[in-house]
Scaffold this motif. Sequence first.
Motif, PDB file in Angstrom:
ATOM      1  N   GLN A 307      30.611  18.144  16.192  1.00  0.00           N
ATOM      2  CA  GLN A 307      29.231  17.930  16.420  1.00  0.00           C
ATOM      3  C   GLN A 307      28.863  18.825  17.664  1.00  0.00           C
ATOM      4  N   ALA A 308      29.816  19.152  18.315  1.00  0.00           N
ATOM      5  CA  ALA A 308      29.477  20.138  19.391  1.00  0.00           C
ATOM      6  C   ALA A 308      29.071  21.296  18.923  1.00  0.00           C
ATOM      7  N   MET A 309      29.915  21.832  17.747  1.00  0.00           N
ATOM      8  CA  MET A 309      29.660  23.322  17.169  1.00  0.00           C
ATOM      9  C   MET A 309      28.371  23.173  16.529  1.00  0.00           C
ATOM     10  N   GLU A 310      28.182  22.241  15.976  1.00  0.00           N
ATOM     11  CA  GLU A 310      26.369  21.977  15.155  1.00  0.00           C
ATOM     12  C   GLU A 310      25.452  22.305  16.318  1.00  0.00           C
ATOM     13  N   ASP A 311      25.871  21.571  17.529  1.00  0.00           N
ATOM     14  CA  ASP A 311      24.871  21.716  18.388  1.00  0.00           C
ATOM     15  C   ASP A 311      24.771  22.930  19.256  1.00  0.00           C
ATOM     16  N   VAL A 312      25.820  23.785  19.149  1.00  0.00           N
ATOM     17  CA  VAL A 312      25.970  25.219  19.666  1.00  0.00           C
ATOM     18  C   VAL A 312      26.553  25.047  21.118  1.00  0.00           C
ATOM     19  N   LEU A 313      27.215  23.989  21.301  1.00  0.00           N
ATOM     20  CA  LEU A 313      27.851  23.892  22.760  1.00  0.00           C
ATOM     21  C   LEU A 313      29.166  24.686  22.600  1.00  0.00           C
ATOM     22  N   VAL A 314      29.791  24.750  21.568  1.00  0.00           N
ATOM     23  CA  VAL A 314      31.227  25.401  21.271  1.00  0.00           C
ATOM     24  C   VAL A 314      31.031  26.484  20.137  1.00  0.00           C
ATOM     25  N   ASN A 315      31.540  27.572  20.517  1.00  0.00           N
ATOM     26  CA  ASN A 315      31.571  28.611  19.560  1.00  0.00           C
ATOM     27  C   ASN A 315      32.604  28.408  18.447  1.00  0.00           C
ATOM     28  N   ASP A 316      34.041  28.144  19.076  1.00  0.00           N
ATOM     29  CA  ASP A 316      35.093  27.821  18.101  1.00  0.00           C
ATOM     30  C   ASP A 316      35.980  26.778  18.719  1.00  0.00           C
ATOM     31  N   ALA A 317      36.765  26.312  17.941  1.00  0.00           N
ATOM     32  CA  ALA A 317      37.761  25.592  18.371  1.00  0.00           C
ATOM     33  C   ALA A 317      39.045  25.382  17.788  1.00  0.00           C
ATOM     34  N   MET A 318      40.104  25.248  18.171  1.00  0.00           N
ATOM     35  CA  MET A 318      41.441  24.985  17.507  1.00  0.00           C
ATOM     36  C   MET A 318      41.943  23.642  17.901  1.00  0.00           C
ATOM     37  N   LEU A 319      42.095  22.776  16.633  1.00  0.00           N
ATOM     38  CA  LEU A 319      42.721  21.428  16.893  1.00  0.00           C
ATOM     39  C   LEU A 319      44.260  21.404  16.582  1.00  0.00           C
ATOM     40  N   CYS A 320      44.976  20.967  17.541  1.00  0.00           N
ATOM     41  CA  CYS A 320      46.331  21.000  17.108  1.00  0.00           C
ATOM     42  C   CYS A 320      47.136  20.018  16.111  1.00  0.00           C
ATOM     43  N   THR A 321      47.795  20.304  15.381  1.00  0.00           N
ATOM     44  CA  THR A 321      48.127  19.618  14.111  1.00  0.00           C
ATOM     45  C   THR A 321      49.532  19.072  14.563  1.00  0.00           C
ATOM     46  N   ASN A 322      50.281  19.584  15.546  1.00  0.00           N
ATOM     47  CA  ASN A 322      51.539  18.860  15.783  1.00  0.00           C
ATOM     48  C   ASN A 322      51.950  19.363  17.186  1.00  0.00           C
ATOM     49  N   GLY A 323      52.892  18.897  17.909  1.00  0.00           N
ATOM     50  CA  GLY A 323      53.448  18.869  19.253  1.00  0.00           C
ATOM     51  C   GLY A 323      53.749  20.343  19.458  1.00  0.00           C
ATOM     52  N   THR A 324      54.280  21.145  18.518  1.00  0.00           N
ATOM     53  CA  THR A 324      54.622  22.512  18.837  1.00  0.00           C
ATOM     54  C   THR A 324      53.306  23.432  19.242  1.00  0.00           C
ATOM     55  N   GLN A 325      52.234  23.169  18.537  1.00  0.00           N
ATOM     56  CA  GLN A 325      51.010  23.782  18.706  1.00  0.00           C
ATOM     57  C   GLN A 325      50.476  23.533  19.923  1.00  0.00           C
ATOM     58  N   ALA A 326      50.622  22.255  20.705  1.00  0.00           N
ATOM     59  CA  ALA A 326      49.991  21.759  21.884  1.00  0.00           C
ATOM     60  C   ALA A 326      50.976  22.232  22.896  1.00  0.00           C
ATOM     61  N   ALA A 327      52.010  22.167  22.665  1.00  0.00           N
ATOM     62  CA  ALA A 327      52.904  22.852  23.798  1.00  0.00           C
ATOM     63  C   ALA A 327      52.709  24.256  24.127  1.00  0.00           C
ATOM     64  N   ALA A 328      52.223  25.022  23.075  1.00  0.00           N
ATOM     65  CA  ALA A 328      51.822  26.344  22.955  1.00  0.00           C
ATOM     66  C   ALA A 328      50.838  26.680  23.974  1.00  0.00           C
ATOM     67  N   LEU A 329      49.639  25.691  23.573  1.00  0.00           N
ATOM     68  CA  LEU A 329      48.352  25.976  24.465  1.00  0.00           C
ATOM     69  C   LEU A 329      48.946  25.331  26.013  1.00  0.00           C
ATOM     70  N   TRP A 330      49.581  24.325  26.280  1.00  0.00           N
ATOM     71  CA  TRP A 330      49.963  24.107  27.618  1.00  0.00           C
ATOM     72  C   TRP A 330      50.506  25.270  28.253  1.00  0.00           C
ATOM     73  N   LYS A 331      51.390  25.932  27.429  1.00  0.00           N
ATOM     74  CA  LYS A 331      52.208  27.040  28.076  1.00  0.00           C
ATOM     75  C   LYS A 331      51.352  28.168  28.560  1.00  0.00           C
ATOM     76  N   ILE A 332      50.015  28.078  27.943  1.00  0.00           N
ATOM     77  CA  ILE A 332      49.016  29.266  28.375  1.00  0.00           C
ATOM     78  C   ILE A 332      48.637  29.027  29.608  1.00  0.00           C
ATOM     79  N   ARG A 333      48.029  27.560  29.757  1.00  0.00           N
ATOM     80  CA  ARG A 333      47.526  27.140  30.893  1.00  0.00           C
ATOM     81  C   ARG A 333      48.399  27.070  31.931  1.00  0.00           C
ATOM     82  N   GLU A 334      49.697  26.668  31.776  1.00  0.00           N
ATOM     83  CA  GLU A 334      50.389  26.629  32.990  1.00  0.00           C
ATOM     84  C   GLU A 334      51.239  27.738  33.267  1.00  0.00           C
ATOM     85  N   GLY A 335      50.899  29.106  32.540  1.00  0.00           N
ATOM     86  CA  GLY A 335      51.483  30.170  32.812  1.00  0.00           C
ATOM     87  C   GLY A 335      50.279  31.087  33.805  1.00  0.00           C
ATOM     88  N   ILE A 336      49.210  30.526  34.221  1.00  0.00           N
ATOM     89  CA  ILE A 336      48.651  31.334  35.078  1.00  0.00           C
ATOM     90  C   ILE A 336      49.084  31.880  36.560  1.00  0.00           C
TER      91      ILE A 336
END
Length: 471
Positions: A307-336
């Motif tokens: 819905q957010a993409m339809e309303d042009v609030l969001v340009n793109d999104a990645m929805l994780c399908t497993n814990g490995t993908q989620a861990a990779a995203l958190w590694k980005i955040r925690e790597g700053i």
Amino acid sequence: MNENTQQLIAQLRSIVGDAGLVTAAEEQASYVKDWLNKWHGRVAVVVRPADTAQTAEVVRLCHRTHTPIVTQGGNTGMSGGATPDDSGAQVILSTTRMNRIRAVDPINNTMTVDAGVILAHAQDAARAAGRYFPLSLGAEGSCTIGGNLATNAGGIAVLRFGNMRELALGLEVVLPDGRIWNGLRGLRKDNTGYDLRDLFIGSEGSLGVITGAVLKLFSQPHARATAWVGCDSLAQLAELLARTRARCGDRLVAFEMMSAASLALVLQHVTDTRAPLAQPARYNALIELADTEDLGLQAMLEELLGQAMEDVLVNDAMLCTNGTQAAALWKIREGISQAQVRAGKLIKHDIALPISAIAEFVEQAERMIAACELQAEIINFGHLGDGNLHFNVMIPLSSSYEEVQQATLQLNRLVHDLVTEKQGSISAEHGVGQLRRDELRHYKSPLEMELMLRIKQAFDPNLIMNPGKLL
């Protein structure tokens, strides 16, 4: 070493034994500097009591001899609050030997721990009892519960569970004269006068030594849904946050923001990271939902983002399908933090703002910093869900010490004046320590400073507890 110091060390040895003293300079090296290597000090002795009784004897001795005490946990602070001065007259009191999990009460959803328990070990103990302790920080493998309490630590789950002030029910504290206040009560309701507990939480070791705590536990979450989104503005992210809260309620546990520059820095300097989206976005958010059981979290988040993409609030999104993908995203955040250290010299601002004021603040601050012509890059990230930004300014590694000092003074005043204008705070989760001590006098009202000083004098009339910090 003078005779008085030798006598003090001998008396301390009689309390804690040889195992409780660190006197060799090479062994003290990790204690007398902060982990950013920004502040350095010198002490004759580091004392490491094994329990509350020994701590009380140590503090009683220091009170009698007017010896200043710097209490230190994992020494992972960002503001120099646990680093001694260079006089050699102070004593470091390290709590790291006080590392017992005293009790876990799964019926009352509480856990009683020593102050020196490492945060990750407290998380493990809760998990072993089928419970969950939600405080989560980048330094959780080395920071301690006592340090977390002394700085009122926040972290990535504040949005759902609150910071340490919300996560602690009771404390045990050795007062500056060596008496022990036993406030280890696991009560959600205790309406019997002033809340002494809250005076010590966030006091940065200036009122006493926290030696134990009763912590809140929660049901272990077994289902999670994680997504990365990109959009064009902070105003859009703020609107998405409001929608996510309205749709998901307490299931929303994290809403982390990273600017394009922050993401690019991590991708350049942290190994095994990759861009989550095909096209870079000006602003990114890492969103996580959690619940005790899977009640369609994935579908809920997918519907919300669609819905957010339809309303042009969001340009793109990645929805994780497993814990490995989620861990990779958190590694980005925690790597700053790691990426920033490698990339340049940083002027850090750990600020809090009303969420509704963040977009305007960032726009104005970026414009004002650009006008300073400092060859600076803004590394803006943080916990958007609770209004906490790490609005850091990176200047070239080639900058001289004098250039860094001049830029720091200029940018601190610029950023913090604007934060104050927006009804914000110049210290959100890193504490005041030495870093913001002098600025605190400028941004706190005279009445607030007077009341804080009166509290300090009432608890610590000899002014031996962490002098030169906070106040």
